[in-house]
Motif scaffolding. Sequence first.
Motif, mmCIF file in Angstrom:
data_model
loop_
_atom_site.group_PDB
_atom_site.id
_atom_site.type_symbol
_atom_site.label_atom_id
_atom_site.label_comp_id
_atom_site.label_asym_id
_atom_site.label_seq_id
_atom_site.Cartn_x
_atom_site.Cartn_y
_atom_site.Cartn_z
ATOM 1 N N PRO A 57 0.845 -1.104 0.079
ATOM 2 C CA PRO A 57 -0.106 -0.053 0.095
ATOM 3 C C PRO A 57 0.896 1.294 0.078
ATOM 4 C CG PRO A 57 -0.076 -1.100 2.121
ATOM 5 C CD PRO A 57 0.696 -1.978 1.114
ATOM 6 N N GLU A 58 0.340 2.348 -0.471
ATOM 7 C CA GLU A 58 0.998 3.659 -0.661
ATOM 8 C C GLU A 58 1.308 3.982 0.935
ATOM 9 O OE1 GLU A 58 -0.338 6.313 -3.377
ATOM 10 O OE2 GLU A 58 -0.603 4.852 -4.698
ATOM 11 N N SER A 59 2.385 4.438 1.087
ATOM 12 C CA SER A 59 2.619 5.150 2.361
ATOM 13 C C SER A 59 2.048 6.473 2.636
ATOM 14 C CB SER A 59 3.929 4.859 2.811
ATOM 15 O OG SER A 59 4.962 5.871 1.886
ATOM 16 N N GLU A 60 1.445 6.757 3.628
ATOM 17 C CA GLU A 60 0.892 8.102 3.889
ATOM 18 C C GLU A 60 2.161 8.987 4.700
ATOM 19 O OE1 GLU A 60 -2.541 7.967 6.329
ATOM 20 O OE2 GLU A 60 -3.157 6.277 4.784
ATOM 21 N N ALA A 61 2.202 10.161 4.476
ATOM 22 C CA ALA A 61 3.122 11.022 5.175
ATOM 23 C C ALA A 61 2.959 11.214 6.415
ATOM 24 C CB ALA A 61 2.734 12.548 4.735
ATOM 25 N N LEU A 62 3.940 11.164 7.433
ATOM 26 C CA LEU A 62 4.078 11.101 8.834
ATOM 27 C C LEU A 62 3.491 12.397 9.583
ATOM 28 C CD1 LEU A 62 7.731 9.708 9.378
ATOM 29 C CD2 LEU A 62 5.392 8.330 9.469
ATOM 30 N N SER A 63 2.696 12.335 10.573
ATOM 31 C CA SER A 63 2.207 13.198 11.446
ATOM 32 C C SER A 63 3.414 13.800 11.998
ATOM 33 C CB SER A 63 1.213 12.914 12.237
ATOM 34 O OG SER A 63 1.761 12.075 13.220
ATOM 35 N N GLU A 64 3.200 15.114 12.540
ATOM 36 C CA GLU A 64 4.161 15.833 13.269
ATOM 37 C C GLU A 64 4.414 14.963 14.607
ATOM 38 O OE1 GLU A 64 5.845 18.339 12.725
ATOM 39 O OE2 GLU A 64 5.048 18.532 10.777
ATOM 40 N N ASP A 65 3.629 14.433 15.223
ATOM 41 C CA ASP A 65 4.032 13.349 16.486
ATOM 42 C C ASP A 65 4.705 12.440 16.059
ATOM 43 O OD1 ASP A 65 2.362 15.164 18.101
ATOM 44 O OD2 ASP A 65 0.473 14.009 17.904
ATOM 45 N N GLU A 66 4.588 11.698 14.985
ATOM 46 C CA GLU A 66 5.460 10.604 14.348
ATOM 47 C C GLU A 66 6.742 10.829 14.051
ATOM 48 O OE1 GLU A 66 1.776 7.893 12.600
ATOM 49 O OE2 GLU A 66 2.598 9.440 11.144
#
Length: 166
Positions: free
Chosen positions: A139-148
């Motif tokens: 699956p296509e990876s999603e962008a990381l959130s600021e917390d991650e």
Amino acid sequence: MTGLRQLARALAFACLCALAPVSALAVQPDEMLADPALEQRARALSLEMRCPVCRNQSIDDSNAELARDLRVLIRERLVAGDSDAEVIDYLVDRYGAYILLRPQIGADTLLLWLAPALMLGAAFAGFSILWRRKGPPPPESEALSEDEKAVLAQALGQGPGQGSRP
């Protein structure tokens, strides 16, 4: 100027003649039979026979001495009253199935006839196995959130304000 044109035309004609395919008939006039029907049968048979010297050339097209001998032999057998099948059988008995330009399907040539289909089937099977092993695309990876991003930076030892290591 006209002399130059004539010279150019003569040169072009000479090149054309040199490059034109010349098909010399291998069958000599002294080999030909007087009976046109027998000669036609002899030509048809000699087109089916492979020249043992020239490999993938019929004895009808070959200028080799052995091809000439085989053409004469075919004509002798036809004059003696042999049928086309008898002449072919005689030559196969004497020289083996290799003499036929189009080998017949038999127990000894079955693998030769089936090899292309077997190789195509094996290639298809191999590609289908590779295709199945590959599985579905990730699956296509999603962008990381600021917390991650902060957790990742801390795990890598680059906490806030530490900067990158040299």
